[in-house]
Write a protein that holds these residues in place. Structure first.
Motif, PDB file in Angstrom:
ATOM      1  N   TYR A 100      91.278 -13.320  23.326  1.00  0.00           N
ATOM      2  CA  TYR A 100      90.603 -14.318  24.616  1.00  0.00           C
ATOM      3  C   TYR A 100      89.469 -13.192  25.077  1.00  0.00           C
ATOM      4  CZ  TYR A 100      95.280 -16.360  23.621  1.00  0.00           C
ATOM      5  OH  TYR A 100      96.242 -17.171  23.032  1.00  0.00           O
ATOM      6  N   ILE A 101      89.903 -12.161  25.162  1.00  0.00           N
ATOM      7  CA  ILE A 101      88.678 -11.226  26.052  1.00  0.00           C
ATOM      8  C   ILE A 101      87.416 -11.202  24.978  1.00  0.00           C
ATOM      9  CG2 ILE A 101      88.306  -9.001  27.134  1.00  0.00           C
ATOM     10  CD1 ILE A 101      91.290  -8.757  27.807  1.00  0.00           C
ATOM     11  N   SER A 103      83.244 -12.135  25.055  1.00  0.00           N
ATOM     12  CA  SER A 103      82.202 -12.937  25.820  1.00  0.00           C
ATOM     13  C   SER A 103      82.012 -14.562  25.346  1.00  0.00           C
ATOM     14  CB  SER A 103      80.895 -12.198  25.426  1.00  0.00           C
ATOM     15  OG  SER A 103      80.704 -12.175  23.960  1.00  0.00           O
ATOM     16  N   LEU A 109      88.788 -14.836  30.140  1.00  0.00           N
ATOM     17  CA  LEU A 109      88.664 -13.376  30.667  1.00  0.00           C
ATOM     18  C   LEU A 109      88.852 -13.656  32.196  1.00  0.00           C
ATOM     19  CD1 LEU A 109      88.040 -10.604  30.741  1.00  0.00           C
ATOM     20  CD2 LEU A 109      85.732 -11.023  30.751  1.00  0.00           C
ATOM     21  N   ASP A 110      88.241 -14.839  32.892  1.00  0.00           N
ATOM     22  CA  ASP A 110      88.218 -14.857  34.486  1.00  0.00           C
ATOM     23  C   ASP A 110      89.763 -15.127  34.636  1.00  0.00           C
ATOM     24  OD1 ASP A 110      85.610 -14.495  34.718  1.00  0.00           O
ATOM     25  OD2 ASP A 110      85.139 -16.639  34.726  1.00  0.00           O
ATOM     26  N   TYR A 113      91.724 -11.877  34.551  1.00  0.00           N
ATOM     27  CA  TYR A 113      91.132 -11.329  35.686  1.00  0.00           C
ATOM     28  C   TYR A 113      91.638 -11.554  37.074  1.00  0.00           C
ATOM     29  CZ  TYR A 113      87.874  -9.007  38.733  1.00  0.00           C
ATOM     30  OH  TYR A 113      87.234  -8.146  39.876  1.00  0.00           O
ATOM     31  N   PHE A 136      87.921  -4.435  23.774  1.00  0.00           N
ATOM     32  CA  PHE A 136      88.049  -4.779  25.433  1.00  0.00           C
ATOM     33  C   PHE A 136      86.523  -4.271  26.199  1.00  0.00           C
ATOM     34  CE2 PHE A 136      92.001  -5.993  24.508  1.00  0.00           C
ATOM     35  CZ  PHE A 136      92.617  -6.246  25.651  1.00  0.00           C
ATOM     36  N   LEU A 142      82.262  -7.174  30.051  1.00  0.00           N
ATOM     37  CA  LEU A 142      83.864  -7.214  29.370  1.00  0.00           C
ATOM     38  C   LEU A 142      84.271  -5.767  30.278  1.00  0.00           C
ATOM     39  CD1 LEU A 142      83.511  -8.261  25.733  1.00  0.00           C
ATOM     40  CD2 LEU A 142      84.254  -9.386  27.735  1.00  0.00           C
ATOM     41  N   LYS A 145      85.492  -5.974  33.761  1.00  0.00           N
ATOM     42  CA  LYS A 145      86.930  -6.601  34.333  1.00  0.00           C
ATOM     43  C   LYS A 145      88.004  -6.364  33.488  1.00  0.00           C
ATOM     44  CE  LYS A 145      84.634 -10.928  35.861  1.00  0.00           C
ATOM     45  NZ  LYS A 145      84.457 -12.458  35.521  1.00  0.00           N
ATOM     46  N   THR A 146      87.955  -5.876  32.127  1.00  0.00           N
ATOM     47  CA  THR A 146      89.112  -5.468  31.421  1.00  0.00           C
ATOM     48  C   THR A 146      89.602  -4.152  32.119  1.00  0.00           C
ATOM     49  OG1 THR A 146      87.336  -4.436  29.822  1.00  0.00           O
ATOM     50  CG2 THR A 146      88.436  -6.672  29.229  1.00  0.00           C
TER      51      THR A 146
END
Length: 222
Positions: A100-101, A103, A109-110, A113, A136, A142, A145-146
């Protein structure tokens, strides 16, 4: 038309884009009623077919619908809990989180987060599990946020890692001075069933995880 100050070409372009979602290739995403019913304590969503799609626009749109649905269920449970002494807790679990994580899937990702920041306010928890920590930090966006997701987690469970994975994990925790040499060595030496737990207070401990008889029976039954 005059009030918006659009010319005919702009209206035509707008109509073309909107028609994709009304009668065009994206109409099946938005123009139907959901048949999802959450009547059990556990609901599982499989994203395998979405990841296999070549059209990332459609995949992100479908993910957005599912994530918004999950978010609303978490909020609904918060409202149900209001005024009750015994509260029901929501738990969002994502296995293979590195899928899922990516680009290609900014919607996913959002979601993680934002949910990682907010779910505790809703009497809930979120658990992300992955085998590929290197995924990640593929890009700077990435990593930003990760890193926030991992460092703001109350607990991080780290199982045995290779030297390269340890370096990647250390990059994520770099702003907190990373891991000590002893902690890195512990990661290399971890045995099956052992893990290094890092708490929100930057304290680490090596623990051994044992499944009780009930869990063992479930996985060992043929």
């Amino acid at each position: 038309k005059d009030r918006l100050n659009f010319d005919d070409n702009q209206f035509k372009l707008l109509r073309i884009h909107l028609n994709k979602f009304v009668t065009g290739r994206y109409k099946d995403i938005w123009c139907g009623y959901s048949n999802i019913e959450v009547g059990e304590n556990i609901t599982c969503f499989s994203f395998q077919s979405l990841f296999s799609q070549k059209n990332s626009v459609v995949a992100n749109a479908q993910m957005l619908l599912i994530f918004r649905y999950i978010e609303q269920e978490v909020i609904n449970l918060r409202n149900i809990n209001k005024g009750k002494e015994e509260k029901q807790n929501s738990l969002v679990i994502c296995d293979e989180a590195h899928m899922y994580i990516d680009s290609k899937f900014p919607v996913a990702l959002d979601f993680f987060y934002q949910m990682n920041k907010r779910i505790r306010k809703y009497f809930g928890s979120i658990f992300l599990g992955s085998q590929n920590i290197s995924d990640f930090i593929q890009t700077e966006e990435l990593r930003n946020k990760t890193s926030s997701i991992i460092k703001n987690s109350q607990y991080v469970f780290i199982f045995k890692m290779s030297d390269l994975d340890i370096q990647d994990m250390n990059k994520i925790f770099g702003s907190n001075n990373g891991f000590t040499d002893v902690e890195k060595e512990n990661m290399r030496r971890l045995k099956l069933g052992e893990c290094l737990i890092s708490s929100a207070h930057n304290k680490t401990s090596v623990v051994q995880i044992k499944a009780d008889n009930c869990i063992s029976k479930v996985f060992l039954e043929k």
